[in-house]
Design a protein around this motif. Structure first.
Motif, mmCIF file in Angstrom:
data_model
loop_
_atom_site.group_PDB
_atom_site.id
_atom_site.type_symbol
_atom_site.label_atom_id
_atom_site.label_comp_id
_atom_site.label_asym_id
_atom_site.label_seq_id
_atom_site.Cartn_x
_atom_site.Cartn_y
_atom_site.Cartn_z
ATOM 1 N N GLY A 59 0.804 -1.213 0.000
ATOM 2 C CA GLY A 59 0.000 0.000 0.000
ATOM 3 C C GLY A 59 0.839 1.265 0.000
ATOM 4 O O GLY A 59 2.068 1.232 0.051
ATOM 5 N N PRO A 60 0.152 2.414 -0.015
ATOM 6 C CA PRO A 60 0.871 3.690 -0.116
ATOM 7 C C PRO A 60 1.546 4.137 1.186
ATOM 8 O O PRO A 60 2.533 4.869 1.147
ATOM 9 N N VAL A 61 1.051 3.715 2.333
ATOM 10 C CA VAL A 61 1.605 4.204 3.603
ATOM 11 C C VAL A 61 3.015 3.656 3.828
ATOM 12 O O VAL A 61 3.925 4.395 4.222
ATOM 13 N N GLY A 62 3.213 2.381 3.576
ATOM 14 C CA GLY A 62 4.542 1.792 3.737
ATOM 15 C C GLY A 62 5.561 2.412 2.798
ATOM 16 O O GLY A 62 6.697 2.678 3.185
ATOM 17 N N ALA A 63 5.146 2.659 1.545
ATOM 18 C CA ALA A 63 6.056 3.284 0.574
ATOM 19 C C ALA A 63 6.393 4.711 0.978
ATOM 20 O O ALA A 63 7.541 5.150 0.844
ATOM 21 N N THR A 64 5.411 5.438 1.494
ATOM 22 C CA THR A 64 5.644 6.817 1.916
ATOM 23 C C THR A 64 6.607 6.875 3.094
ATOM 24 O O THR A 64 7.551 7.681 3.110
ATOM 25 N N LEU A 65 6.384 6.019 4.081
ATOM 26 C CA LEU A 65 7.277 6.001 5.239
ATOM 27 C C LEU A 65 8.685 5.541 4.858
ATOM 28 O O LEU A 65 9.677 6.072 5.365
ATOM 29 N N THR A 66 8.773 4.577 3.967
ATOM 30 C CA THR A 66 10.081 4.095 3.524
ATOM 31 C C THR A 66 10.850 5.201 2.821
ATOM 32 O O THR A 66 12.038 5.420 3.099
ATOM 33 N N SER A 67 10.192 5.934 1.923
ATOM 34 C CA SER A 67 10.886 7.021 1.217
ATOM 35 C C SER A 67 11.258 8.150 2.174
ATOM 36 O O SER A 67 12.309 8.776 2.016
ATOM 37 N N SER A 68 10.430 8.409 3.181
ATOM 38 C CA SER A 68 10.764 9.437 4.174
ATOM 39 C C SER A 68 11.978 9.034 4.997
ATOM 40 O O SER A 68 12.847 9.859 5.288
ATOM 41 N N LEU A 69 12.033 7.776 5.388
ATOM 42 C CA LEU A 69 13.186 7.301 6.166
ATOM 43 C C LEU A 69 14.455 7.286 5.330
ATOM 44 O O LEU A 69 15.541 7.575 5.839
ATOM 45 N N GLU A 70 14.334 6.952 4.056
ATOM 46 C CA GLU A 70 15.513 6.944 3.191
ATOM 47 C C GLU A 70 16.039 8.356 2.946
ATOM 48 O O GLU A 70 17.224 8.546 2.712
ATOM 49 N N GLY A 71 15.180 9.351 3.020
ATOM 50 C CA GLY A 71 15.611 10.732 2.832
ATOM 51 C C GLY A 71 16.039 11.424 4.105
ATOM 52 O O GLY A 71 16.433 12.582 4.068
ATOM 53 N N SER A 72 15.990 10.732 5.228
ATOM 54 C CA SER A 72 16.326 11.340 6.511
ATOM 55 C C SER A 72 17.832 11.531 6.656
ATOM 56 O O SER A 72 18.632 10.714 6.187
ATOM 57 N N SER A 73 18.204 12.605 7.329
ATOM 58 C CA SER A 73 19.620 12.840 7.615
ATOM 59 C C SER A 73 20.028 12.274 8.973
ATOM 60 O O SER A 73 21.198 12.271 9.322
ATOM 61 N N LYS A 74 19.077 11.791 9.755
ATOM 62 C CA LYS A 74 19.361 11.257 11.088
ATOM 63 C C LYS A 74 19.794 9.793 11.054
ATOM 64 O O LYS A 74 20.483 9.330 11.949
ATOM 65 N N ILE A 75 19.362 9.054 10.025
ATOM 66 C CA ILE A 75 19.741 7.649 9.876
ATOM 67 C C ILE A 75 20.169 7.396 8.441
ATOM 68 O O ILE A 75 19.833 8.152 7.534
ATOM 69 N N HIS A 76 20.904 6.314 8.241
ATOM 70 C CA HIS A 76 21.239 5.857 6.899
ATOM 71 C C HIS A 76 20.372 4.627 6.644
ATOM 72 O O HIS A 76 20.642 3.540 7.157
ATOM 73 N N ALA A 77 19.286 4.813 5.897
ATOM 74 C CA ALA A 77 18.326 3.738 5.663
ATOM 75 C C ALA A 77 18.791 2.854 4.518
ATOM 76 O O ALA A 77 19.210 3.339 3.471
ATOM 77 N N VAL A 78 18.715 1.539 4.744
ATOM 78 C CA VAL A 78 19.119 0.548 3.762
ATOM 79 C C VAL A 78 17.931 -0.368 3.511
ATOM 80 O O VAL A 78 17.343 -0.895 4.463
ATOM 81 N N ALA A 79 17.556 -0.560 2.252
ATOM 82 C CA ALA A 79 16.459 -1.466 1.927
ATOM 83 C C ALA A 79 16.948 -2.908 2.061
ATOM 84 O O ALA A 79 17.974 -3.279 1.492
ATOM 85 N N ILE A 80 16.230 -3.706 2.851
ATOM 86 C CA ILE A 80 16.611 -5.100 3.094
ATOM 87 C C ILE A 80 15.369 -5.975 3.001
ATOM 88 O O ILE A 80 14.250 -5.480 2.933
ATOM 89 N N SER A 81 15.585 -7.280 3.027
ATOM 90 C CA SER A 81 14.465 -8.218 3.126
ATOM 91 C C SER A 81 14.307 -8.609 4.593
ATOM 92 O O SER A 81 15.275 -8.647 5.342
ATOM 93 N N ALA A 82 13.095 -8.889 4.982
ATOM 94 C CA ALA A 82 12.834 -9.222 6.389
ATOM 95 C C ALA A 82 13.481 -10.543 6.779
ATOM 96 O O ALA A 82 13.834 -10.741 7.946
ATOM 97 N N SER A 83 13.671 -11.439 5.824
ATOM 98 C CA SER A 83 14.236 -12.748 6.158
ATOM 99 C C SER A 83 15.724 -12.664 6.521
ATOM 100 O O SER A 83 16.192 -13.383 7.392
ATOM 101 N N GLY A 84 16.485 -11.789 5.887
ATOM 102 C CA GLY A 84 17.914 -11.684 6.171
ATOM 103 C C GLY A 84 18.263 -10.578 7.142
ATOM 104 O O GLY A 84 19.442 -10.309 7.386
ATOM 105 N N ALA A 85 17.260 -9.925 7.706
ATOM 106 C CA ALA A 85 17.522 -8.772 8.571
ATOM 107 C C ALA A 85 18.168 -9.171 9.887
ATOM 108 O O ALA A 85 19.051 -8.466 10.379
ATOM 109 N N ASP A 86 17.736 -10.290 10.471
ATOM 110 C CA ASP A 86 18.324 -10.724 11.744
ATOM 111 C C ASP A 86 19.817 -11.008 11.611
ATOM 112 O O ASP A 86 20.593 -10.695 12.507
ATOM 113 N N ALA A 87 20.213 -11.614 10.488
ATOM 114 C CA ALA A 87 21.625 -11.916 10.282
ATOM 115 C C ALA A 87 22.444 -10.624 10.191
ATOM 116 O O ALA A 87 23.534 -10.532 10.765
ATOM 117 N N LYS A 88 21.919 -9.610 9.498
ATOM 118 C CA LYS A 88 22.641 -8.342 9.387
ATOM 119 C C LYS A 88 22.686 -7.619 10.730
ATOM 120 O O LYS A 88 23.644 -6.931 11.035
#
Length: 129
Positions: A59-88
């Motif tokens: 849906g549109p809410v997840g995409a909007t929040l993802t793009s907002s987080l990727e544009g943030s200067s407070k964090i460095h957002a990296v797109a990942i899959s949920a399955s490999g996130a624990d390993a990282k």
């Protein structure tokens, strides 16, 4: 006490200060050095943490929040899959990751915003406030 006596004592103290270079250094140089080191430590500690974003929502809410987080200067957002996130998270390449579940937009339209936030947490010095 007379003004003459006060002037004599003041003059004697100023002469002693002028001759004692260590005291002058402690009065004027040491605070400047300590404050500059403290400022260096505070400015140098501001690092941008790597945070993974797993957007499973179509849906549109997840995409909007993802793009907002990727544009943030407070964090460095990296797109990942949920399955490999624990390993990282465990190997230290991420300090946290956020999962937007598949029904995130539907729940957000109903008034409930509940992403899954996973934080590593074993090194409190590397995480931001």
């Amino acid at each position: 006490m007379s003004a003459h006596r006060i002037a004599a004592i003041t003059s004697r103290l100023l002469h002693q200060f002028r001759r004692d270079h260590r005291t002058l250094a402690l009065l004027f140089v040491a605070p400047i050095v300590i404050l500059s080191l403290l400022g260096y430590l505070i400015r140098g500690a501001a690092s941008v943490p790597d945070v993974g974003i797993a957007n499973e929502d179509q849906g549109p809410v997840g995409a909007t929040l993802t793009s907002s987080l990727e544009g943030s200067s407070k964090i460095h957002a990296v797109a990942i899959s949920a399955s490999g996130a624990d390993a990282k998270l465990k190997d230290g390449s991420l300090v946290a990751y956020i999962v937007f579940p598949a029904d995130f937009s539907q729940k957000a339209q109903q008034g409930t915003i509940a992403p899954e936030i996973h934080v590593e947490g074993s090194q409190p010095g590397t995480q931001g406030p």
